[in-house]
Design an enzyme around this catalytic site. Structure first.
Site, PDB file in Angstrom:
ATOM      1  N   TYR A 148       0.813  -1.124  -0.087  1.00 51.61           N
ATOM      2  CA  TYR A 148      -0.149   0.040   0.047  1.00 51.61           C
ATOM      3  C   TYR A 148       0.906   1.228   0.046  1.00 51.61           C
ATOM      4  O   TYR A 148       1.607   1.412   0.996  1.00 51.61           O
ATOM      5  CB  TYR A 148      -1.077  -0.051   1.163  1.00 51.61           C
ATOM      6  CG  TYR A 148      -1.977  -0.984   1.306  1.00 51.61           C
ATOM      7  CD1 TYR A 148      -2.249  -1.944   0.346  1.00 51.61           C
ATOM      8  CD2 TYR A 148      -3.095  -1.247   2.246  1.00 51.61           C
ATOM      9  CE1 TYR A 148      -3.299  -2.755  -0.071  1.00 51.61           C
ATOM     10  CE2 TYR A 148      -4.022  -2.048   2.121  1.00 51.61           C
ATOM     11  CZ  TYR A 148      -4.121  -2.790   1.071  1.00 51.61           C
ATOM     12  OH  TYR A 148      -5.199  -3.691   0.997  1.00 51.61           O
ATOM     13  N   LYS A 180      -1.195  -7.576  -2.814  1.00 55.01           N
ATOM     14  CA  LYS A 180      -2.627  -7.035  -2.653  1.00 55.01           C
ATOM     15  C   LYS A 180      -2.517  -5.605  -2.694  1.00 55.01           C
ATOM     16  O   LYS A 180      -1.748  -5.138  -1.780  1.00 55.01           O
ATOM     17  CB  LYS A 180      -3.221  -7.526  -1.243  1.00 55.01           C
ATOM     18  CG  LYS A 180      -4.561  -7.138  -0.988  1.00 55.01           C
ATOM     19  CD  LYS A 180      -5.059  -8.164   0.273  1.00 55.01           C
ATOM     20  CE  LYS A 180      -6.008  -7.429   1.401  1.00 55.01           C
ATOM     21  NZ  LYS A 180      -7.153  -6.485   0.709  1.00 55.01           N
TER      22      LYS A 180
HETATM   23  P1  FBP Z   1     -11.527  -3.958   2.115  1.00 53.70           P
HETATM   24  O1  FBP Z   1     -11.918  -4.866   1.023  1.00 53.70           O
HETATM   25  O2  FBP Z   1     -12.309  -3.931   3.302  1.00 53.70           O
HETATM   26  O3  FBP Z   1     -10.864  -2.564   1.899  1.00 53.70           O
HETATM   27  O4  FBP Z   1     -10.323  -4.890   2.939  1.00 53.70           O
HETATM   28  C1  FBP Z   1      -8.916  -4.583   2.232  1.00 53.70           C
HETATM   29  C2  FBP Z   1      -8.074  -4.269   3.142  1.00 53.70           C
HETATM   30  O5  FBP Z   1      -6.811  -4.349   2.571  1.00 53.70           O
HETATM   31  C3  FBP Z   1      -8.088  -4.707   4.499  1.00 53.70           C
HETATM   32  O6  FBP Z   1      -7.150  -6.297   4.483  1.00 53.70           O
HETATM   33  C4  FBP Z   1      -7.493  -3.822   5.504  1.00 53.70           C
HETATM   34  O7  FBP Z   1      -7.804  -3.992   6.822  1.00 53.70           O
HETATM   35  C5  FBP Z   1      -7.881  -2.827   4.698  1.00 53.70           C
HETATM   36  O8  FBP Z   1      -8.066  -2.767   3.412  1.00 53.70           O
HETATM   37  C6  FBP Z   1      -7.039  -1.556   4.959  1.00 53.70           C
HETATM   38  O9  FBP Z   1      -7.514  -0.312   4.756  1.00 53.70           O
HETATM   39  P2  FBP Z   1      -6.770   0.779   4.831  1.00 53.70           P
HETATM   40  O10 FBP Z   1      -5.369   0.612   4.984  1.00 53.70           O
HETATM   41  O11 FBP Z   1      -7.139   1.558   3.506  1.00 53.70           O
HETATM   42  O12 FBP Z   1      -7.486   1.555   5.949  1.00 53.70           O
END
Ligand code: FBP
Length: 258
Positions: A148, A180
């Protein structure tokens, strides 16, 4: 044959091209503010994972240890690191909280780990991930890297094609089975991101809950671009008809991207 290839040969997730994974690590990352009376209960989520036909479910150690059962539930991915929503504003860092050995003992088929690419602390997360990757592959487990873009140096550019492609590429460079990532806006952008990840499979995250059609359209773009699947949470388990939406999602992931 690469060394980890022989060890993960029989893993249920490695090499798959049409994965539908249900994420339920938000209780850690966002807190119960995401939940209602139904989905606050992990049993409710495990039922969606089973009845909805998901290939795996993502849990943190505690929920896995207290709710998930090998002979009843879908394959398990244990998320090894996490941070709370209270730390917003700092350079993001998500420390390892569960070991690979513990995840293996609990019956997990895969481990997950978030690297905030662009964070002032990305090097620490990369080092932790690198060790986890070796340990997990040695035990025949799949490795999923949540890549991310976050932090001061990528602020405002988190959803740019080249930034996401860079994050995805790092997953390949670090030998993740899957990355992911957030889904890109267009088909062309997604295609480039999938290319950048090479033989590391790309799974897209769901993001905030939105209209069913918009959500499914985003997933369709990802699958048509060559993604290996989706790993989504809130859009499914916050939905009034989570099983119905799961079935539509699985149809998109399995059939409609050819
Ligand atoms: P969602 O489909 O609910 O967005 O989940 C994906 C995810 O990667 C989860 O595994 C994680 O908890 C969340 O998104 C983290 O979201 P962010 O970092 O945007 O708060």
């Amino acid at each position: 044959m690469a060394t980890n290839e022989s060890k993960t040969m029989n893993n249920v997730l490695v090499g798959r091209k049409n994965l539908c994974i249900l994420a339920y690590d938000q209780g850690f990352e966002h807190g119960p503010t995401e939940f209602d009376e139904k989905n606050v209960d992990p049993e409710y989520i495990l039922n969606i994972a089973r009845e909805g036909g998901f290939d795996a479910v993502i849990l943190h150690e505690g929920v896995a240890a207290r709710y998930w059962q090998k002979d009843r539930d879908v394959p398990l991915v244990i998320k090894l690191n996490g941070k709370t929503a209270f730390r917003a504003g700092e350079e993001p860092f998500s420390p390892q909280l569960c070991t690979v050995a513990k995840a293996h003992t609990l019956g997990a088929s895969a481990v997950g780990y978030t690297i905030y690419v662009g964070s002032g602390r990305e090097a620490e997360m990369m080092r932790e991930f690198s060790k986890i990757e070796d340990e997990a592959h040695d035990l025949g487990m799949a490795v999923i890297a949540w890549m991310y873009p976050r932090g001061a140096s990528v602020a405002g550019r988190e959803n740019e094609k080249e930034v996401i492609a860079y994050a995805a590429r790092l997953g390949l460079e670090m030998n993740a089975d899957f990355v992911k990532i957030p889904s890109a806006k267009t088909y062309e952008d997604m295609q480039w991101i999938v290319k950048a990840a090479g033989r590391t499979g790309v799974l897209v995250q769901g993001g905030k809950q939105r209209d069913n059609e918009m959500f499914l359209e985003d997933m369709k773009i990802a699958m048509r671009s060559g993604a290996s699947g989706v790993a989504v949470g809130r859009n499914v388990w916050k939905n009034a008809d989570p099983i119905g939406l799961s079935k539509s999602l699985i149809a998109v992931v399995r059939n409609e991207h050819v």
